[in-house]
Design a protein around this motif. Sequence first.
Motif, short mmCIF file in Angstrom:
data_model
loop_
_atom_site.label_atom_id
_atom_site.label_comp_id
_atom_site.label_asym_id
_atom_site.label_seq_id
_atom_site.Cartn_x
_atom_site.Cartn_y
_atom_site.Cartn_z
N ASN A 145 0.88 -1.17 0.00
CA ASN A 145 0.00 0.00 0.00
C ASN A 145 0.92 1.22 0.00
N LEU A 146 1.14 1.78 -1.18
CA LEU A 146 2.15 2.83 -1.30
C LEU A 146 1.83 4.08 -0.47
N PRO A 147 0.61 4.59 -0.48
CA PRO A 147 0.35 5.77 0.37
C PRO A 147 0.66 5.51 1.84
N ALA A 148 0.27 4.34 2.35
CA ALA A 148 0.56 4.01 3.75
C ALA A 148 2.05 3.87 3.98
N ALA A 149 2.74 3.23 3.03
CA ALA A 149 4.19 3.05 3.16
C ALA A 149 4.91 4.40 3.13
N ILE A 150 4.46 5.30 2.26
CA ILE A 150 5.07 6.64 2.20
C ILE A 150 4.87 7.37 3.51
N ASP A 151 3.67 7.24 4.09
CA ASP A 151 3.41 7.87 5.40
C ASP A 151 4.38 7.34 6.45
N GLU A 152 4.64 6.04 6.42
CA GLU A 152 5.55 5.47 7.42
C GLU A 152 6.98 5.92 7.18
N LEU A 153 7.37 6.04 5.92
CA LEU A 153 8.70 6.57 5.62
C LEU A 153 8.85 7.99 6.16
#
Length: 221
Positions: free
Chosen positions: A134-142
């Motif tokens: 889930n790219l949006p969620a992964a970007i948020d975690e980054l």
Amino acid sequence: MDILVNAAISVDGKLSNADREQVAISGSSDFDRVDQIRAERDAIMVGVGTVIADDPHLDLDDPALQQQRKQRGEQPNPIRVVADSDGRTPLDARVLDDVAETYILTAETINPKRKRQLEKAGATVIVAGDNKVNLPAAIDELEDHGIESMLIEGGGELLYSVFAHGLVDKLSVYIGSMIIGGRDAPTLVDGEGFDEDFPKLSLETVTQIDDGVLLEYTLER
């Protein structure tokens, strides 16, 4: 997060040949430009297909740029990020060496043993999404890890996903004076493609570099 996509393509829009072998599309002047862009970003991201096909290092070539980063209180090389839903990154991949931190973005379905192996190899594994990242969620975690700017370098499946999710702020495309051809050769953006709601670009600059041309866009929101 500020996200820039950068890629080099042939006149007919190909990233590499049909066998997905690297092709020298740009030259030394463009390599220097890309090195400078990398140095200005917190992280560099690629898809696992790029890691498997090309085994990129994703570090800086110019020691002077590394020194500039250190003077700014940063690590010599940007953080490396791999989008890898199934944990296919080879354990001996160059992105897992110790010249920079590496994050692997994966999904809940990753084999727990494989996750532990990647962590033992030196990666920080971020699980975001059920069957695929889930790219949006992964970007948020980054972002929670302090990454505020990122350069994405491909490949075509990953680029489709980040455009589809509206995550891209800027796009730089170097067009080399060559034709590769091949219906199976990867293009700048592959994936499912868009039937509607096509990403809208605004052309900002056009610059000749060596025997090619650099097009720089911003994404319209």
